[in-house]
Enzyme design. Structure first.
Site, PDB file in Angstrom:
ATOM      1  N   ASP A   1     -10.733 -50.861 -12.956  1.00  0.00           N
ATOM      2  CA  ASP A   1      -9.489 -50.716 -12.218  1.00  0.00           C
ATOM      3  C   ASP A   1      -9.495 -52.029 -11.259  1.00  0.00           C
ATOM      4  O   ASP A   1     -10.730 -52.744 -11.102  1.00  0.00           O
ATOM      5  CB  ASP A   1      -9.420 -49.721 -11.231  1.00  0.00           C
ATOM      6  CG  ASP A   1      -7.925 -49.147 -10.681  1.00  0.00           C
ATOM      7  OD1 ASP A   1      -7.236 -50.095 -10.557  1.00  0.00           O
ATOM      8  OD2 ASP A   1      -7.499 -48.227 -10.262  1.00  0.00           O
TER       9      ASP A   1
HETATM   10  C1  BGC Z   1      -4.533 -48.826  -9.293  1.00  0.00           C
HETATM   11  C2  BGC Z   1      -4.119 -48.987 -10.734  1.00  0.00           C
HETATM   12  C3  BGC Z   1      -3.328 -50.166 -11.116  1.00  0.00           C
HETATM   13  C4  BGC Z   1      -3.968 -51.376 -10.700  1.00  0.00           C
HETATM   14  C5  BGC Z   1      -3.349 -52.652 -11.023  1.00  0.00           C
HETATM   15  C6  BGC Z   1      -4.868 -50.347  -8.818  1.00  0.00           C
HETATM   16  O1  BGC Z   1      -4.732 -50.332  -7.464  1.00  0.00           O
HETATM   17  O2  BGC Z   1      -5.442 -47.982  -8.839  1.00  0.00           O
HETATM   18  O3  BGC Z   1      -3.685 -47.688 -10.842  1.00  0.00           O
HETATM   19  O4  BGC Z   1      -3.131 -49.984 -12.759  1.00  0.00           O
HETATM   20  O5  BGC Z   1      -3.915 -51.474  -9.317  1.00  0.00           O
HETATM   21  O6  BGC Z   1      -1.836 -52.644 -10.669  1.00  0.00           O
END
Ligand code: BGC
Length: 747
Positions: A290
């Protein structure tokens, strides 16, 4: 009485082990694997780490050129394997050209984005879509998102979010399918099929990414990013099934979660990322961290510095480092000094290249990106029609006393009140994760109603108050309008920013002064319909006690106003069912239907049983609940046999009749209880459901086939098994299903 001979158990374990532990895995032809190996042999260490490095563009900027000089230089050096948030056929094409024409290895890059519930055609939030209990429609909705994303140059979608959530304080409950592992698994698989299609290379397919592995929804106190601590049993029984279902449906990628589980951050957990995912489940795809989750291993304090964070992340099995650039910057030295083996790097690169091959980027690096398709597809009529159908089925009628809804044609004056009713807050109707959406594409409730109310009906409107802030409270004006009307429709709830990521709430009632406004409206003495728009279950006890009709609309997307107007006027009969329990108050949380019995199950007659002094144990609205403008009656729940052996199937039938005066859809639900087992089992678990359409007076018999998988649970050793003994089945239109029958599994 239950027979539990050692032999029977061993036999059963053998019988069922194969049913739940191994999944079909997507593999590539040996010639492709050989090609990947030969590419890896030609790569320098820096180029390899480049494949594992993902950078953000200028974060969903809509300007034409989205890479700055530094990023362009990195790209040309082969130091970028994938991008986050760069979209648009023209710009992704321009960047890809640099990758395949100006880098030494000419390896195409992957473009990833979060297309959570639609790209330009925003569909209902995932929690709302799950309320449809209609996986085929959810699959179509995901397909619409994929078509639009693919035409805009996206290859890889950071969806579905499959985290089970039992705590409505957690804002990201909006992005998933609620509390139940079975419904969550069905929806996870539907979305993966929708995004990836049957053929990843066919136009309109996106690589799916099941997230956030694992148990991100288990955050303590519902506070986002918070610690998760649960038994391996709860993890395996409740939280893991949807990830597994997504993989079984063919998901090529997973995203690691921000949270720790029992002392080990997911993004640095060899047990999760390697032992469970790769060895036990046989997953052959790749894992992306993530956002900066590898770097955050330092904040978790399991890594002293960024080099250590990178080593832990990669060697745990997190193949791609999303935006923290630690793999790129720190791991060359770690390999050179022997702290990280080249074999670990090669394996991660192999997984990334596999995905690029599977998606067909080596054959056509520009894949589906086509400016002319973008124009044709984004917000097309057909796509909006899917968004509308999805929104119709996502709405849940929570309460409808004296059939107040649908609005009767005799009601000549309608007062529409509330901060989510007008055209000013249209952005809020689409909910979280809708970065490409433009307010002007969203149909407001007032516009929807204006076009659907019978000619001659007067529509009065006042905003009444703001969503969250104290200012702008104008109950007096709203009440004045209410007094002139035959019916009041109050459209209240949460703004876009009140759910989704980093949007936990410690009070899940209507925000701001909205409840006060609602009380004022009620005092006007006219019948009030409450429409709530929100990204999580809200506590609506006063509302349920005092307001005759309540419609749960969630955040419905671009067609919100049209969908709601169809429901309110009766052009469409509501048919959604809650995918999550609505508590009476926050003190009951976590509250879910598939709880355990405890040693002292609640009894009105006995004080010393599990209970609160100040609130019943029951929810305000249970999981699976949802009314219709017609009524349904259930009868004749029958099993084909009273006894079966552990390896066999069992047909279960139930009859459902439309006993009202309108055609309607009902979601028939089947729940199972294992009456006595060697470990404690939930009081009931959803095992099957089916949506049926019935004309007034029509009846149908629905037959479900229970398979050994449905009877399997994890024994004291956490291995799957079926035990002989009796089982209870419940069928009906919610988890409170009243009909029951029994059968036995015999050795
Ligand atoms: C979120 C994810 C997301 C990623 C990219 C993160 O802050 O937890 O779900 O895919 O950002 O945007």
């Amino acid at each position: 009485m239950r027979h539990r001979t050692a032999l029977a158990l061993i036999l059963l374990v053998l019988l069922t082990a194969g049913l739940t532990s191994q999944s079909p895995v997507r593999t590539l032809a040996p010639a492709v694997e050989a090609k990947i190996d030969s590419i890896i042999r030609l790569m320098t260490l820096d180029e390899k780490l480049g494949q594992l490095n993902q950078i953000g563009g200028t974060w969903y900027d809509t300007k034409t050129e989205r890479l700055n000089e530094e990023q362009t230089a990195l790209l040309k050096a082969g130091s970028i394997g994938s991008f986050l948030g760069v979209t648009g056929a023209a710009e992704t094409g321009r960047i890809q050209r640099i990758a395949v024409e100006q880098t030494r290895m000419k390896i195409p890059v992957l473009f990833s984005a979060d297309i959570i519930h639609g790209f330009h055609t925003i569909t209902p939030i995932p929690l709302a879509e799950a309320s449809s209990w209609n996986p085929a429609l959810v699959e179509r909705s995901a397909r619409v998102a994929a078509m639009e994303g693919a035409a805009s140059g996206v290859h890889w979608n950071y969806a579905p979010m499959v985290d089970i959530a039992r705590d409505p304080r957690w804002g990201r409950i909006a992005e998933g399918s609620g509390e139940d592992p079975y419904l969550g698994s069905v929806m996870a698989a539907a979305r993966v099929r929708g995004f990836q299609g049957n053929d990843l290379r066919a136009f309109g397919s996106l690589l799916a990414c099941a997230k956030h592995f694992a148990a991100y929804g288990g955050a303590e106190a519902g506070r986002d990013y918070n610690t998760v601590d649960m038994s391996e049993r709860t993890l395996r029984e409740t939280f893991l099934p949807p990830y597994k279902a997504a993989i079984d449906a063919g998901a090529w990628t997973l995203m690691s979660a921000f949270n720790e589980i029992g002392g080990v951050p997911s993004s640095g957990s060899p047990w999760l990322m390697t032992d469970l995912l790769r060895t036990e489940w046989g997953f052959k795809g790749m894992v992306v961290s993530d956002y900066t989750a590898v770097m955050e291993l330092m904040n978790h304090r399991i890594a002293a510095d960024s080099t250590e964070a990178g080593i832990i992340g990669l060697s745990s099995g997190v193949d791609i480092d999303m935006v923290s650039r630690i793999y790129l910057r720190k791991l060359p030295e770690a390999v050179r000094t022997g702290r990280l083996s080249m074999a670990v790097v090669d394996e991660a690169v192999r997984r990334v290249l596999r995905v690029k091959f599977a998606y067909g980027l080596f054959d056509d690096p520009y894949r589906h990106a086509r400016p002319e398709k973008e124009k044709e597809l984004l917000l097309s009529k057909e796509h909006r029609a899917v968004a509308l159908a999805m929104a119709h089925q996502s709405v849940v009628l929570l309460k409808n006393e004296k059939a107040l809804l649908p609005i009767s044609p005799t009601m000549k004056t309608v007062a529409l009140i509330g901060p989510l009713a007008g055209s000013e807050n249209r952005r809020d109707l689409v909910g979280a994760w809708a970065w490409a959406q433009r307010p002007e594409d969203v149909v407001s409730v007032i516009d929807g109603l204006r076009s659907k109310l019978p000619a001659g009906t007067r529509l009065l409107y006042d905003r009444g108050c703001e969503i969250s802030s104290d200012s702008g409270y104008r109950a007096e004006q709203a009440v004045k309008l209410a007094k002139q009307a035959d019916v009041v429709i109050a459209v209240l709830g949460e703004s876009q920013r009140l759910s989704g990521e980093a949007a936990s709430r410690s009070d899940i009632g209507l925000p701001g002064r909205q409840l006060e406004l609602l009380k004022a409206l009620k005092s006007a003495g006219k019948p009030v319909v409450l429409v709530v728009m929100n990204g999580r279950p809200l506590t609506l006890q006063w509302e349920a006690d005092n307001i005759p009709a309540i419609v749960e609309a969630w955040h419905l997307g671009v067609e919100a106003g049209n969908a709601l107007a169809d429901i309110l006027t009766g052009a469409v009969n509501p048919s959604g069912k809650l995918p999550v329990t609505f508590p009476r108050n926050l003190g009951q949380v976590p509250l879910y239907y598939n709880h355990k019995s405890t040693g002292r199950p609640f009894s009105v007659k006995d004080h010393y049983t599990t209970r609160y002094l100040d609130v019943p144990n029951t929810p305000l609205f249970p999981f699976g609940h949802g009314l219709s403008y017609t009524t349904f009656a259930y009868s004749a729940l029958t099993v084909a046999k009273n006894e079966i052996t552990a390896g066999s199937t069992l047909d279960v039938s139930v009859t459902v009749a439309n006993t009202g005066t309108r055609a309607g859809d009902e979601v028939v639900q089947l729940y199972l209880r294992d009456d006595v087992a060697s470990v404690t089992r939930p009081v009931k678990e959803l095992k099957a459901f089916r949506r049926v359409s019935l004309a007034p007076g029509e009846r149908t018999t629905v037959t479900f086939t229970l398979t050994p998988v449905d009877l399997t649970f994890l024994g004291p050793d956490l291995k799957p098994r079926i035990e002989p003994g009796t089982f209870t089945l419940f069928a009906g239109g919610s988890s409170d299903a009243a009909l029951e029958t029994h059968f036995a599994v015999v050795p």
